[in-house]
Design an enzyme around this catalytic site. Structure first.
Site, PDB file in Angstrom:
ATOM      1  N   GLY A   1      50.895  65.875  39.741  1.00 38.91           N
ATOM      2  CA  GLY A   1      51.960  66.419  38.907  1.00 38.91           C
ATOM      3  C   GLY A   1      51.871  65.914  37.492  1.00 38.91           C
ATOM      4  O   GLY A   1      50.907  65.242  37.105  1.00 38.91           O
TER       5      GLY A   1
ATOM      6  N   ASP B   1      64.487  64.726  38.730  1.00 37.50           N
ATOM      7  CA  ASP B   1      63.394  65.665  38.995  1.00 37.50           C
ATOM      8  C   ASP B   1      63.473  66.141  40.442  1.00 37.50           C
ATOM      9  O   ASP B   1      62.479  66.150  41.166  1.00 37.50           O
ATOM     10  CB  ASP B   1      62.047  65.008  38.715  1.00 37.50           C
TER      11      ASP B   1
ATOM     12  N   GLY C   1      48.472  65.052  46.195  1.00 36.41           N
ATOM     13  CA  GLY C   1      49.393  65.696  45.264  1.00 36.41           C
ATOM     14  C   GLY C   1      49.084  65.308  43.845  1.00 36.41           C
ATOM     15  O   GLY C   1      48.488  64.258  43.571  1.00 36.41           O
TER      16      GLY C   1
END
Length: 496
Positions: free
Chosen positions: A117, A234, A115
């Site tokens: 971000g 978030d 992942g």
């Protein structure tokens, strides 16, 4: 059109100087810059002596044009003296750190990236020192979001996660700093084959009640953090994974902020102020977009967006189908200004009338409450939102609005339908029995009246008619038969 030596964002040909028109310099901004840009490029490429001569020639032909070019050249020289864009935006130490498969970080060997971000990247890793077998997730900070506060902020994230022990929050295993003290990292529980919660619901084709039940696990995890004065800030599907057993795991408290209690407020340091600007626009609350104060109600807004997505089949409350490719600024403006479309109306517009009827009413109200623009009008925290959703599942009146007597009765009937059904059957049986008894009693009374009328006729009118003709023996015979019939009846029967 950018020049070769100076960025056009920094050099503004319209910010000062003369702007009145002439035959050589148009008043329209676009046409004006098209006239200036090639001459400015030409002058910037010249040596100082040639540039002075070229400007003198232009000054003789077009004084206004030459004056404007001199102003821009002076502005360029000033920016160059200030070192404009002389340094890279990212700190050199952080921008140079790169994670690679096979690299060892502490006691862990990286296997592959899982992942990436705005705040960092996640890698699948395995322990190498033999203390335990199994895979973990390692999160690296890969951006210079907070400048000098990066390492301190990342260390604080580890402290926050260490305080959170909940079955639906990914557990913190280890923390450290790699790359000679340049790269902080956290070692977290790895959610094997975990899917974002929205994809999990769609892949399993969960119904409304099942989606809400799963969402309640998310609320339990967030409420656990809220009870410890910690915000997530978030919350989004990518940070909420569901494993193949259907267990929810909440990830990434990377932008969490410790809240102060009523007696000792948390200090609003530059670190926490900067962290407050990091959010995912699609799930940000209006106060985050506007740079205001955040609270537990900020997380409630993101949870409201997530609930809306789960129940509407992926539709965002402030972005219709025609706005999927909208610019970021439009999306942020919609968060602040656009009222969300009612959940049931959203489904009705998609042609799902049956599901729209299921969601109309309480679920409409719950979503609308969580998505209020003002934080004070939302649910106070995740626990309050969970309470109303539990009430909906149990067919009880929700807290957020006064309940009419008719609604209360309807919810009571749905909640206790077995008992109500049994009571109804019993009441119906009792009513039927009473009706039969009354009918039998009426029939018996009718027969008794008929019998009494017959006896009165025999002892009265019939006797008077037979006595003159001397035939009372006939009356005696009929009387004997009648008395014999009545004596033979069972007096215990209702119709006797």
């Amino acid at each position: 059109e950018p020049t070769r030596h100076a960025p056009m964002q920094a050099i503004d040909p319209l910010s000062s100087g003369p702007h009145h028109g002439s035959s050589g310099l148009p008043t329209d901004p676009k046409a004006r810059w098209q006239r200036l840009s090639p001459l400015l490029d030409e002058l910037l490429d010249m040596e100082a002596t040639a540039r002075t001569a070229r400007l003198a020639a232009l000054r003789d032909l077009e004084p206004e044009l030459a004056a404007e070019l001199e102003r821009l050249l002076a502005q360029d020289a000033e920016l160059e003296a200030q070192g404009f864009l002389a340094q890279p935006a990212l700190p050199p130490t952080l921008s140079a750190v790169v994670a690679l498969p096979g690299q060892t970080v502490g006691a862990y060997r990286l296997e592959r990236e899982i992942g990436h971000g705005g705040l960092g990247s996640g890698w699948l890793a395995r322990r190498t020192d033999g203390r335990f077998e199994g895979q973990v997730a390692i999160k690296f900070l890969t951006t210079g979001l907070l400048g000098q506060g990066d390492a301190a902020r990342f260390a604080r994230e580890g402290q926050i996660l260490a305080r959170l022990t909940h079955p639906h929050i990914a557990r913190l295993i280890d923390a450290g700093v790699a790359q000679d003290g340049l790269q902080p990292y956290l070692v977290l529980e790895y959610v094997e084959d975990g899917l974002p919660i929205d994809r999990f619901c769609e892949s399993r084709q969960l119904d409304t009640a099942q989606r809400i039940t799963l969402f309640l696990d998310v609320l339990a995890a967030v409420a656990h953090a809220h009870n410890r004065l910690i915000l997530h800030r978030d919350l989004k599907p990518g940070n909420i994974l569901v494993d193949r057993q259907g267990q929810v795991k909440l990830l990434d408290f990377g932008i969490a902020k410790l809240l102060g209690d009523s007696t000792q407020p948390a200090e609003a340091t530059e670190l926490t102020r900067q962290a407050g600007r990091a959010f995912t626009p699609q799930f940000a609350a209006p106060e985050q977009v506007q740079g205001g104060e955040v609270s537990t109600a900020t997380d409630v807004y993101a949870l409201g967006v997530l609930l809306y997505l789960l129940l509407s089949g992926g539709k965002h409350p402030t972005a219709g189908a025609t706005r999927v490719e909208a610019q970021a600024l439009d999306r942020l403006r919609a968060v602040v200004e656009e009222e969300p479309k009612r959940l049931s109306d959203q489904l009705r517009s998609q042609g799902e009338a049956r599901r729209a009827r299921e969601l109309r009413g309480d679920l409409d109200t719950i979503c609308a409450k969580a998505l209020k623009k003002r934080p004070s009008e939302r649910y106070e925290n995740a626990a309050a939102l969970a309470e109303d959703l539990r009430r909906w599942l149990q067919h009880e009146p929700i807290v957020v609005r006064p309940v009419r007597r008719r609604d209360r009765l309807a919810k009571f009937l749905r909640r206790h339908y077995l008992g109500v059904a049994a009571g109804s059957v019993a009441a119906l049986g009792l009513s039927t029995g009473i009706g039969l008894a009354l009918w039998k009693a009426h029939e018996a009374q009718t027969q008794r009246t008929q019998a009494e009328g017959l006896i009165e006729f025999m002892l009265g009118d019939l006797r008077k008619k037979l006595e003159p003709v001397g035939r009372l023996d006939v009356l005696d015979a009929v009387g004997d038969k009648a008395l014999g019939y009545y004596n033979a009846q069972d007096l215990a029967r209702s119709d006797a």
